[in-house]
Design a protein around this motif. Structure first.
Motif, PDB file in Angstrom:
ATOM      1  N   ARG A  50       0.834  -1.198   0.000  1.00  0.00           N
ATOM      2  CA  ARG A  50       0.000   0.000   0.000  1.00  0.00           C
ATOM      3  C   ARG A  50       0.871   1.251   0.000  1.00  0.00           C
ATOM      4  NH1 ARG A  50      -3.251  -3.145  -1.267  1.00  0.00           N
ATOM      5  NH2 ARG A  50      -5.231  -3.697  -0.256  1.00  0.00           N
ATOM      6  N   VAL A  51       0.448   2.250  -0.732  1.00  0.00           N
ATOM      7  CA  VAL A  51       1.198   3.508  -0.746  1.00  0.00           C
ATOM      8  C   VAL A  51       1.054   4.167   0.617  1.00  0.00           C
ATOM      9  CG1 VAL A  51       0.731   3.782  -3.213  1.00  0.00           C
ATOM     10  CG2 VAL A  51      -0.708   4.964  -1.556  1.00  0.00           C
ATOM     11  N   TYR A  82       6.261  11.977   2.055  1.00  0.00           N
ATOM     12  CA  TYR A  82       6.043  10.607   1.572  1.00  0.00           C
ATOM     13  C   TYR A  82       6.626  10.329   0.190  1.00  0.00           C
ATOM     14  CZ  TYR A  82       2.438  10.869   5.222  1.00  0.00           C
ATOM     15  OH  TYR A  82       1.765  11.041   6.405  1.00  0.00           O
ATOM     16  N   VAL A  85       4.241   9.603  -4.481  1.00  0.00           N
ATOM     17  CA  VAL A  85       3.069   8.720  -4.426  1.00  0.00           C
ATOM     18  C   VAL A  85       2.613   8.583  -2.974  1.00  0.00           C
ATOM     19  CG1 VAL A  85       2.111   6.482  -5.065  1.00  0.00           C
ATOM     20  CG2 VAL A  85       4.001   7.437  -6.393  1.00  0.00           C
ATOM     21  N   PHE A  86       1.357   8.898  -2.735  1.00  0.00           N
ATOM     22  CA  PHE A  86       0.792   8.770  -1.382  1.00  0.00           C
ATOM     23  C   PHE A  86      -0.719   8.696  -1.518  1.00  0.00           C
ATOM     24  CE2 PHE A  86       1.438  13.220  -2.427  1.00  0.00           C
ATOM     25  CZ  PHE A  86       0.204  13.798  -2.169  1.00  0.00           C
ATOM     26  N   THR A  96      -5.492   7.888  -4.122  1.00  0.00           N
ATOM     27  CA  THR A  96      -4.062   7.662  -4.320  1.00  0.00           C
ATOM     28  C   THR A  96      -3.532   8.700  -5.286  1.00  0.00           C
ATOM     29  OG1 THR A  96      -4.195   5.284  -3.875  1.00  0.00           O
ATOM     30  CG2 THR A  96      -2.294   6.064  -5.142  1.00  0.00           C
ATOM     31  N   TYR A  98      -0.478  10.551  -7.442  1.00  0.00           N
ATOM     32  CA  TYR A  98       0.838  10.381  -8.049  1.00  0.00           C
ATOM     33  C   TYR A  98       1.182  11.719  -8.697  1.00  0.00           C
ATOM     34  CZ  TYR A  98       4.713   7.722 -10.194  1.00  0.00           C
ATOM     35  OH  TYR A  98       5.962   7.239 -10.551  1.00  0.00           O
ATOM     36  N   VAL A 390       1.437   0.330  -9.161  1.00  0.00           N
ATOM     37  CA  VAL A 390       2.189   1.565  -9.382  1.00  0.00           C
ATOM     38  C   VAL A 390       3.544   1.187  -9.975  1.00  0.00           C
ATOM     39  CG1 VAL A 390       3.205   3.606  -8.302  1.00  0.00           C
ATOM     40  CG2 VAL A 390       1.026   2.680  -7.448  1.00  0.00           C
ATOM     41  N   SER A 393       7.490  -0.030  -8.355  1.00  0.00           N
ATOM     42  CA  SER A 393       7.274  -0.119  -6.908  1.00  0.00           C
ATOM     43  C   SER A 393       6.549  -1.412  -6.599  1.00  0.00           C
ATOM     44  CB  SER A 393       6.442   1.076  -6.419  1.00  0.00           C
ATOM     45  OG  SER A 393       5.078   0.902  -6.765  1.00  0.00           O
ATOM     46  N   TYR A 395       3.806  -1.165  -4.778  1.00  0.00           N
ATOM     47  CA  TYR A 395       2.489  -0.672  -4.405  1.00  0.00           C
ATOM     48  C   TYR A 395       1.416  -1.141  -5.387  1.00  0.00           C
ATOM     49  CZ  TYR A 395       5.190   2.663  -1.587  1.00  0.00           C
ATOM     50  OH  TYR A 395       6.059   3.244  -0.691  1.00  0.00           O
TER      51      TYR A 395
END
Length: 531
Positions: A50-51, A82, A85-86, A96, A98, A390, A393, A395
């Motif tokens: 998870r982001v 963060y 990406v968060f 989410t 980006y 993502v 990553s 994520y």
């Protein structure tokens, strides 16, 4: 047996709870959502797929206040903590984010099977536009609707629009600025520009006959529709509140106005496909499967098309008048560019043509710079339909969450535009690669046709004022025709300055407008004024 044990345990807990004092019971009930919220955030934080989730104390509301009041500052604070990406919670929805060009690529070029604009927006847009159009239909039909509308967005059409836009604007200024009586005055651009925008757009796109049915009150009706695009509408599209009633009444009145003309032309057989957008849609709105758009759907689509440009162009022209009122020397640079061009053709503002607009480099750069600093929509959403990885990553964005991209953040970030908070149209002479119409040089030869004509596939530029991908705005060229004509007409006839300070941005709606009370300019006639 296990079920019986659980039932007995639940009954015991309930009995113990019911024996507590009322104040204790209320406290526990109020506390449970907060405890659950904290435990859920803790669970998310230990999951490596998870982001990072922005911490929030208040359940359901999440980061709604920070996002709603100061989105770009909120994004930057989150990025520093963060990375690009968060995720954050917005009124019960997990968004989410980006940031930056890679985020543009991630969202705008995502597969249709993985993300959906329709599922993200249809509950928000359907009460405003009406049923069967824009996001209230499958994406394939939306792409065909865009193709239908492009019949009225050709170069030949633009050539006929310029004199109509100029004529409407001059008529409005004479009437509302009272230039026959005054050599100077004061005007609030958040009043004048929505009205000028709706009248010029309706005259050019919808034709002379529909324009006669419009007046400045329609700008107010479109403003009422605009107010259907607020964060609260995103979550609760139908509430028994005055702003919802005004939205619905405006939609009905505008729709009926279009329908009355459509019905008249149907009944009399007076349909000329090349005359205006209304006739164009009446003649060319049969889907590939043979189904024709109904007249009600055509009326609804006309609302969407005019509104798609109305609120964005009104906001953009308001902002460039304010910025030029703050930096009056730029007005003189624009005036010089314009008058030198007109002198070369031995004409005046009445002789300005579509081909002339293409030669007004600084005028176009003023619009480009205004869009950079004030992209009308600060955030763009998609609903995730399948788990979405993502890139580069571990994520994964779960199905049912939303992804959010913000070209407006990139366009106001120092990472991509030096002195990003400075209004400087001349920067575009030095940043040709960023101005490359929302694409990099390496992507210029890469196009894709989603059903409404080939567009650039590249969305990795930090400059994307008209969005990207299959939902990129088809009205970009018309917007420049309309805005450049409005700007040139102002510059030729007036000098102006701010009445007060440069206004801050009001993020109360999803359109980035200046704060109304600070949006006044003081104008005075130039020697060349013809109004």
């Amino acid at each position: 047996m296990e079920l019986e044990v659980l039932q007995a345990y639940a009954l015991s807990v309930y009995q113990s709870f019911s024996e507590l004092k009322l104040s204790y019971r209320i406290s526990i009930i109020l506390l449970i959502p907060f405890v659950y919220n904290l435990l859920w955030q803790l669970y998310c934080s230990v999951r490596r797929d998870r982001v990072p989730l922005v911490f929030h104390w208040i359940p359901w509301f999440g980061s709604a206040v920070n996002f709603g009041m100061r989105p770009y500052e909120f994004f930057e604070e989150c990025r520093e903590k963060y990375g690009d990406v968060f995720a954050f919670v917005l009124l019960g929805k997990v968004m989410t984010v980006y940031l930056g060009p890679k985020g543009h690529e991630f969202v705008f070029n995502a597969k249709l099977s993985d993300v959906s604009a329709e599922e993200a927006y249809k509950h928000l847009t359907t009460p405003v536009f009406g049923k069967g159009v824009i996001y209230d239909c499958p994406n394939s039909k939306l792409m065909e609707q865009k193709k239908f509308a492009k019949f009225a967005l050709t170069t030949d059409s633009f050539r006929t629009y310029v004199p109509k836009i100029r004529e409407e604007m001059i008529s409005y200024i004479k009437s509302h600025f009272k230039t026959n009586e005054n050599d100077s005055g004061k005007v609030n651009v958040l009043v004048s520009q929505p009205e000028i925008t709706i009248l010029t757009a309706s005259r050019s796109l919808m034709g002379d006959e529909m324009r006669k049915r419009f007046d400045t009150s329609f700008a107010k009706l479109y403003t009422d529709l605009d107010k259907g695009f607020t964060p609260i509408n995103f979550v609760f599209p139908h509430l028994p509140l005055p702003q919802y009633w005004r939205r619905d009444a405006a939609q009905q009145k505008i729709s009926n106005t279009y329908l009355s003309l459509i019905s008249h032309r149907r009944n009399t057989g007076d349909i000329v496909p090349s005359r205006d957008l209304i006739d164009s849609l009446m003649s060319n709105s049969t889907y590939k499967d043979g189904v024709k758009m109904t007249d009600q759907e055509i009326a609804n689509l006309l609302i969407g098309i005019l509104m798609g440009g109305q609120h964005t162009s009104a906001a953009t022209s308001s902002w460039f008048l304010l910025h030029l009122g703050d930096k009056t020397h730029l007005q003189e640079d624009l005036y010089k560019e314009l008058t030198e061009l007109l002198a070369s053709t031995k004409g005046d503002i009445y002789d300005l043509t579509y081909d002339d607009l293409q030669k007004l480099t600084l005028h176009n750069n003023v619009i480009k710079e205004t869009l950079r600093m004030h992209m009308p929509l600060h955030s763009i959403f998609r609903k995730v339909m399948n788990p979405l990885k993502v890139p580069d990553s571990n994520y994964v964005v779960p199905k049912g969450h939303h992804v959010l991209v913000s070209p407006g953040y990139s366009m106001t970030s120092e990472r991509f535009f030096p002195q990003a908070d400075k209004f400087d149209p001349y920067r575009w002479e030095k940043m040709a690669e960023a101005a490359n119409d929302a694409t990099n040089q390496s992507n210029l030869d890469k196009t894709v046709d989603y059903g409404f004509g080939a567009i650039s596939k590249g969305v990795s530029s930090p400059y994307l004022p008209f969005g990207g991908g299959r939902h990129r705005c088809i009205g970009e060229q018309f917007a420049y025709v309309q805005l450049t004509t409005i700007l040139a007409t102002f510059v030729y006839n007036f000098r102006w300055k701010l009445a007060d300070k440069m206004p801050l941005v009001d993020y109360a709606s999803m359109v980035t407008l200046p704060i109304e009370e600070d949006s006044n300019i003081i104008w005075e006639k130039r020697d060349t004024c013809v109004i």
